[in-house]
Design a protein around this motif. Structure first.
Motif, PDB file in Angstrom:
ATOM      1  N   GLU A   1     -28.528 -79.011  19.434  1.00 46.10           N
ATOM      2  CA  GLU A   1     -28.145 -77.842  20.948  1.00 46.10           C
ATOM      3  C   GLU A   1     -28.544 -79.797  21.560  1.00 46.10           C
ATOM      4  OE1 GLU A   1     -30.635 -75.105  21.958  1.00 46.10           O
ATOM      5  OE2 GLU A   1     -29.288 -73.415  21.128  1.00 46.10           O
ATOM      6  N   GLU A   2     -29.173 -80.312  21.250  1.00 48.80           N
ATOM      7  CA  GLU A   2     -29.453 -81.197  22.363  1.00 48.80           C
ATOM      8  C   GLU A   2     -28.102 -82.143  21.976  1.00 48.80           C
ATOM      9  OE1 GLU A   2     -33.298 -83.424  21.085  1.00 48.80           O
ATOM     10  OE2 GLU A   2     -34.021 -81.818  21.934  1.00 48.80           O
ATOM     11  N   SER A   3     -27.755 -82.300  20.554  1.00 49.88           N
ATOM     12  CA  SER A   3     -25.943 -83.050  20.066  1.00 49.88           C
ATOM     13  C   SER A   3     -25.276 -82.987  20.883  1.00 49.88           C
ATOM     14  CB  SER A   3     -25.470 -83.302  18.856  1.00 49.88           C
ATOM     15  OG  SER A   3     -25.583 -81.850  18.578  1.00 49.88           O
ATOM     16  N   LEU A   4     -25.479 -81.682  21.637  1.00 48.13           N
ATOM     17  CA  LEU A   4     -23.755 -81.084  22.896  1.00 48.13           C
ATOM     18  C   LEU A   4     -24.365 -81.842  23.997  1.00 48.13           C
ATOM     19  CD1 LEU A   4     -23.903 -77.416  21.672  1.00 48.13           C
ATOM     20  CD2 LEU A   4     -22.041 -79.370  21.227  1.00 48.13           C
ATOM     21  N   VAL A   5     -25.428 -81.828  24.327  1.00 49.17           N
ATOM     22  CA  VAL A   5     -25.832 -83.062  26.164  1.00 49.17           C
ATOM     23  C   VAL A   5     -25.702 -83.863  25.564  1.00 49.17           C
ATOM     24  CG1 VAL A   5     -27.830 -82.906  27.862  1.00 49.17           C
ATOM     25  CG2 VAL A   5     -27.184 -80.858  26.324  1.00 49.17           C
TER      26      VAL A   5
ATOM     27  N   GLY B   1     -23.759 -86.196  24.395  1.00 50.37           N
ATOM     28  CA  GLY B   1     -22.284 -86.507  23.924  1.00 50.37           C
ATOM     29  C   GLY B   1     -21.974 -87.057  22.650  1.00 50.37           C
ATOM     30  N   GLY B   2     -20.873 -87.551  22.649  1.00 52.66           N
ATOM     31  CA  GLY B   2     -20.923 -88.493  21.694  1.00 52.66           C
ATOM     32  C   GLY B   2     -19.892 -87.777  20.517  1.00 52.66           C
ATOM     33  N   LEU B   3     -19.749 -86.065  20.553  1.00 51.20           N
ATOM     34  CA  LEU B   3     -19.541 -85.467  19.145  1.00 51.20           C
ATOM     35  C   LEU B   3     -18.294 -85.731  19.652  1.00 51.20           C
ATOM     36  CD1 LEU B   3     -21.141 -82.748  18.387  1.00 51.20           C
ATOM     37  CD2 LEU B   3     -21.113 -84.318  17.331  1.00 51.20           C
ATOM     38  N   GLU B   4     -17.208 -85.623  18.878  1.00 51.00           N
ATOM     39  CA  GLU B   4     -15.162 -85.451  19.259  1.00 51.00           C
ATOM     40  C   GLU B   4     -15.341 -84.025  19.605  1.00 51.00           C
ATOM     41  OE1 GLU B   4     -13.154 -86.585  15.412  1.00 51.00           O
ATOM     42  OE2 GLU B   4     -13.801 -88.495  15.479  1.00 51.00           O
ATOM     43  N   VAL B   5     -13.745 -84.090  20.070  1.00 52.31           N
ATOM     44  CA  VAL B   5     -13.650 -82.750  20.601  1.00 52.31           C
ATOM     45  C   VAL B   5     -13.257 -81.371  20.023  1.00 52.31           C
ATOM     46  CG1 VAL B   5     -11.159 -81.346  21.687  1.00 52.31           C
ATOM     47  CG2 VAL B   5     -11.749 -83.450  22.866  1.00 52.31           C
ATOM     48  N   GLU B   6     -12.841 -81.416  18.623  1.00 51.21           N
ATOM     49  CA  GLU B   6     -13.019 -80.741  17.056  1.00 51.21           C
ATOM     50  C   GLU B   6     -14.138 -80.356  17.004  1.00 51.21           C
ATOM     51  OE1 GLU B   6     -10.190 -78.685  16.872  1.00 51.21           O
ATOM     52  OE2 GLU B   6      -9.559 -79.521  18.288  1.00 51.21           O
ATOM     53  N   ALA B   7     -15.082 -81.573  16.809  1.00 51.27           N
ATOM     54  CA  ALA B   7     -16.788 -80.922  16.043  1.00 51.27           C
ATOM     55  C   ALA B   7     -17.479 -80.462  16.944  1.00 51.27           C
ATOM     56  CB  ALA B   7     -17.008 -82.432  16.135  1.00 51.27           C
ATOM     57  N   ARG B   8     -17.152 -80.843  18.885  1.00 48.04           N
ATOM     58  CA  ARG B   8     -17.725 -80.285  19.679  1.00 48.04           C
ATOM     59  C   ARG B   8     -17.898 -78.812  19.307  1.00 48.04           C
ATOM     60  NH1 ARG B   8     -20.555 -80.322  24.708  1.00 48.04           N
ATOM     61  NH2 ARG B   8     -20.804 -82.116  24.683  1.00 48.04           N
TER      62      ARG B   8
END
Length: 423
Positions: A54-58, A60-67
């Motif tokens: 959940e913190e990785s969503l906040v 950022g840094g993830l590509e659109v598809e990965a998010r």
């Protein structure tokens, strides 16, 4: 639990079940958990891994598809746990056991597991059976509502399982909801209930455009969506009875049943509505205020009126809602009503009971505790008895008969079996 909480729910799950469910879930490849760690630390490890995702969503840094993929998996995790929580009760477990009666592996898995753990195991390893039970109980919960009707049609008819015919039925039902803004999309599910061989057809229709407020990536926003409109039918082939939940009144009920006959049964049908038998709730006024029933044969200690609603007879006026405390030794709703309305003769002459909630206390167990359950009834003939476990359904029917609320001939067709079960 008024607000569902994942962590609170998981604290009640044993380590073997938690491991089986987690490893079977779609989110499992994204979790880094050492399942060989000490058992008393695994709950915390699962929680920390979910926090990390959940913190990785906040951050950022993830590509659109990965998010999108991660958001979807986290949504599924929360939704699946909530579904399991909703099915963690005696009635659902009874459905699971009935569906899996010829499945020795499932029956063995149920041993020494709690209701929550059985629900999680079923969702992980018998998802179709879980869904069938889920759909059935969802239908049962709505049979007390204004959208439910029961009709008599020929017995022994065979339902088509051809996908094209089911989709055609679905499309025709969708057209009925056009006038309320429904879209073109629809979805149909067919499920069977092993216990009585009834077949349920559930249709979801794309509802009108609705704007909802929500939070996305911690930002408050509004989004338009289409909430699914639900329609369902249950056909009992041995009795020739079809129950339906349809929005839009009697006209839509008739239209859906005709489409059901044409597309799913393969013939034209002429449904005959089965009217609900009225409950004589006024009998509760005397029966509850001066009880003379011996409840011991049912294993019942006491029956009380928890809530009651009274309407004036033959004229417009103010309805009176009375509620009593759930304590077994406190005055019930009848006694509270008499105290509230002051003059008992006026109350008896001018008011009729329109609805009531009865609470049934069972004989005390070894620890002196009284298990109890409650159910609601309305003078129109509706009740919430179907939402109880089978044994409690039997007891509730026997209670209503003993209090002269229903006659035996007005009780369900399997009333004798109910009484044997309660005995």
């Amino acid at each position: 639990m008024l607000v569902f909480n994942d962590r609170h729910f998981l604290r009640h799950i044993s380590m073997p079940t938690l491991r089986e469910f987690t490893q079977q879930h779609k989110i499992s490849p994204k979790l880094n958990i050492d399942w060989e760690a000490a058992a008393d630390t695994l709950h915390a490890l699962v929680g920390k891994e979910l926090d990390r995702l959940e913190e990785s969503l906040v951050q950022g840094g993830l590509e659109v598809e990965a998010r999108k993929d991660l958001e979807h998996d986290l949504m599924l995790w929360h939704d699946d746990l909530k579904r399991a929580h909703s099915m963690s009760n005696a009635q659902a477990v009874q459905e699971f056991r009935c569906i899996c009666a010829d499945d020795p592996l499932a029956l063995a898995a149920f041993d020494n597991r709690t209701e929550r753990e059985i629900a999680l195991w079923m969702l992980a390893f018998r998802d179709k059976a879980f869904r069938d039970a889920e759909l059935h109980l969802a239908f049962q919960a709505k049979t007390n509502g204004k959208f439910w009707k029961k009709h008599l049609i020929p017995a022994g008819l065979k339902l088509s399982r051809d996908r094209a015919q089911l989709e055609s039925f679905c499309e025709e039902v969708t057209k009925l909801y056009k006038k309320v803004g429904a879209g073109k999309s629809s979805h149909v599910e067919v499920s069977e209930r092993a216990k009585d061989n009834s077949v349920q057809v559930t249709i979801y229709v794309e509802g009108p455009v609705t704007a909802i407020a929500h939070f996305e990536q911690s930002n408050f926003t509004r989004v338009t969506t289409r909430i699914a409109l639900e329609t369902a039918l249950v056909y009992h082939p041995t009795q020739g009875i079809v129950e339906s939940i349809v929005r839009g009144g009697a006209k839509n009920h008739a239209a859906v049943l005709q489409l059901f006959g044409e597309h799913v049964l393969g013939q034209k049908i002429e449904p005959e509505e089965i009217e609900k038998k009225s409950f004589r709730l006024n009998a509760l006024r005397d029966g509850m205020f001066e009880p003379v029933v011996d409840w011991s044969a049912l294993g019942v200690e006491k029956v009380r009126l928890r809530r009651a609603r009274f309407k004036p007879i033959g004229r417009a006026g103010v309805a009176v809602q009375v509620e009593a405390t759930p304590e077994m030794d406190k005055p019930d709703a009848i006694q509270e009503a008499l105290a509230l309305l002051k003059v008992s003769s006026y109350f008896e002459a001018e008011y009729a009971m329109a609805s009531a909630t009865l609470i049934v206390y069972m004989k005390p167990d070894a620890k002196g505790k009284h298990a109890h359950f409650s159910f609601g009834v309305q003078s129109s003939g509706s009740s919430t008895i179907k939402n109880l476990s089978e044994r409690n359904q039997a007891i509730a029917q026997s209670v209503l008969k003993a209090l002269d609320v229903i006659e035996v001939e007005d009780a369900p067709g399997d009333f004798e079996a109910f009484e044997q079960m309660a005995a």
